[in-house]
Design a protein around this motif. Structure first.
Motif, PDB file in Angstrom:
ATOM      1  N   SER B  53      34.464   8.410  20.132  1.00 25.82           N
ATOM      2  CA  SER B  53      35.791   8.821  19.689  1.00 25.82           C
ATOM      3  C   SER B  53      35.806   9.086  18.193  1.00 25.82           C
ATOM      4  CB  SER B  53      36.809   7.732  20.033  1.00 25.82           C
ATOM      5  OG  SER B  53      38.113   8.204  19.785  1.00 25.82           O
ATOM      6  N   THR B  54      36.810   9.809  17.730  1.00 23.32           N
ATOM      7  CA  THR B  54      36.944  10.076  16.294  1.00 23.32           C
ATOM      8  C   THR B  54      38.406  10.158  15.899  1.00 23.32           C
ATOM      9  OG1 THR B  54      36.180  11.481  14.481  1.00 23.32           O
ATOM     10  CG2 THR B  54      37.003  12.616  16.417  1.00 23.32           C
ATOM     11  N   ASP B  55      38.686   9.866  14.649  1.00 20.99           N
ATOM     12  CA  ASP B  55      40.009  10.077  14.063  1.00 20.99           C
ATOM     13  C   ASP B  55      39.841  10.303  12.573  1.00 20.99           C
ATOM     14  OD1 ASP B  55      42.342  10.222  15.634  1.00 20.99           O
ATOM     15  OD2 ASP B  55      42.326   8.086  16.036  1.00 20.99           O
ATOM     16  N   ALA B 145      34.089   8.034  13.196  1.00 18.88           N
ATOM     17  CA  ALA B 145      33.792   8.264  14.614  1.00 18.88           C
ATOM     18  C   ALA B 145      33.057   7.017  15.057  1.00 18.88           C
ATOM     19  CB  ALA B 145      32.947   9.510  14.814  1.00 18.88           C
ATOM     20  N   GLY B 146      32.998   6.795  16.346  1.00 18.53           N
ATOM     21  CA  GLY B 146      32.342   5.580  16.805  1.00 18.53           C
ATOM     22  C   GLY B 146      31.863   5.689  18.226  1.00 18.53           C
TER      23      GLY B 146
END
Lengths: 336, 336
Positions: B53-55, B145-146
């Motif tokens: 996911s990313t933000d 991101a992870g």
């Protein structure tokens, strides 16, 4: 539509944000993982080693000969993963957009990202969009992160270069940097230049097929070939010797560098790699590189030595020697 | 040092960029994967399912009661991964910094990221820093991101909510959004409010220990609880009924919302989750949530029904019923 602009509401997480995703983004990047629109993407991996990398892109102008901020953002992260010896698989995309940005420009960027992803064979599976008020950001910034799979037996690192290694450069240097600069300064030249923005993962794959005895890959982006070589010399604690006459520079790029007082060794590339290969495999790796569409001009530019560890020394075209340092100072902001 | 500022050179990829990484960033995030300073981080994973996911974070102000853009950036991506049912493991961090930004502020942000990463039990293993000229960005933007690992047998998605599911909300709503707004507008209140920025992965883990029969997790950030519930109702093609009286709102937050004409249902949270749990396991999951430091105020706010698919209906505090829509319009730009 043609003159529609991005509004703050497009970044609200609410109705208009959902429409932007459904109407504009999903059609570009359509794949089942993204379409679920969960907080993240989910995928299966076999047991093994992964590479994980990220880069933000702030290039100005956002469209330029040879590419755009969109394909640059995809190729850049694809390449960072490939430089770990990995096969890039999945990318994330985070957008920060200035209020008032043309929706048509966003669509053009998204399409260039989709095309680049397809060329590289990766999927954009998760993302995020923020909109900031006019003046809080300049046009658009894109972050990509990505994961890739490292084949069993592969171990490449900037710390792994060894005395005796031959250094392969995959093509001409400076193309991307001088293209951005010439666009930004409105310089017109008889010999047009264009960015070398390209995915290098297939080239890496070809080179590995010729030999697993490749110790280091590095794509010389910001800071150019000189900075990348200095980083490798320092981290591997080895000396590096290169020959100026062996380093390919396009005539148009060399001319532009000359006029602008730039040394192409320090200018950014976005579709080139350096490979450090055990000397007995260097010719095979070079031949393999030349088979690739992005390695046609590959050549051996030097070798690793045990003398002068941490230093990069260049035999100049006129037969002298000089130390090549890391880039000091910013030649060019917002180059990528 | 105290008044040192970020220069364009810090983003050059050259000497000063290398020093910023070595002197400022590595001491904060020190771990062997990052310290190799390759183009990406490499790590081993067992066979299985990953979440990715990313933000991007553009919050203004960058420091606020209860947190900063730094811990927000870590917690936000940790939470997005946790909402996929995954155990967050590794994060990337991409910085876009405005020329002239105070180095001391950058260090404070990096330290808050490191603390947040430690609390969540994740490692920041790869990153990127770009510096843009003054005026091309407002202060600092951070992308994270992870990747995380989805335990065998876990399958949660916004598409999986089922009629009969009870809806657990992990605590009070609106805290983050009203905190940012009150800071930005310079409003002073007797009852100070603070952001709820927190990692939710341990809470998710506790709830899963009580039952694997949890169908959906979602953290109601931008757009608030109302938007998150609408997204789930649409994607799962179910109806959702909630009770206004069951939704906890701090008095200070409610008062601020009243004054500002905001509905807390639409205000962003950064440390709360919604869980859709099979009804026979709801009480056990609720009890588990309440054991967690970030779930003490957890409660059941409603349930999933097969009537009115795609719609969220609320029983109001005075006994009526109303349809709750997704957020339309941006209540508040740069909230996260």
């Amino acid at each position: 539509m043609k003159n529609d602009r991005i509004l703050l509401d497009h970044g609200s997480g609410g109705m208009l944000a959902n429409r932007l995703i459904a109407d504009v983004m999903l059609p570009c990047f359509d794949n089942p993982m993204l379409s679920r629109l969960d907080d993240g993407a989910c995928f299966d991996v076999p047991a093994g080693r992964l590479a994980f990398s990220t880069d933000s892109y702030v290039v100005d102008p956002i469209f330029f000969p040879g590419g755009s901020i969109g394909d640059l953002a995809v190729n850049g992260t694809v390449n960072d993963i490939a430089m770990c010896g990995a096969v890039p698989l999945y990318l994330s995309a985070g957008f920060i957009i200035e209020e008032g940005f043309l929706l048509a420009d966003l669509e053009a960027i998204l399409k260039s990202m989709a095309r680049a992803a397809q060329k590289a064979g990766v999927k954009i599976v998760t993302g995020d969009t923020k909109v900031v008020p006019r003046g809080a950001a300049d046009k658009i910034f894109i972050n990509t992160a990505g994961v890739g799979q490292i084949p069993a037996g592969v171990s490449v690192s900037g710390s792994n270069a060894q005395p005796g290694d031959k250094i392969i450069l995959s093509g001409t240097i400076g193309d991307h940097g001088v293209t951005i600069l010439s666009q930004r300064e409105g310089l017109a030249f008889d010999a047009p230049v264009q960015s070398d923005s390209a995915p290098l993962n297939h080239l890496v794959h070809r080179m590995f097929e010729s030999s697993r005895d490749i110790h280091t890959f590095r794509d010389p982006t910001r800071g150019g070939v000189a900075t990348a070589l200095n980083e490798i010399a320092a981290r591997s604690d080895v000396g590096i010797r290169i020959r100026e006459s062996a380093i390919p520079v396009k005539k148009s790029v060399a001319a532009l560098c000359h006029i602008l007082g730039l040394d192409p060794l320090f200018v950014a590339n976005e579709g080139k790699l350096l490979a450090f290969v055990a000397h007995q495999h260097a010719e095979a790796a070079l031949a393999a590189a030349r088979q690739d569409p992005f390695g046609g001009d590959a050549c051996i530019i030097g070798e690793v030595v045990s003398l002068h560890p941490g230093k990069v020394v260049m035999e100049t075209a006129i037969g002298g020697e000089r130390i090549v340092n890391m880039l000091t100072g910013e030649q060019l902001p917002r180059i990528c």
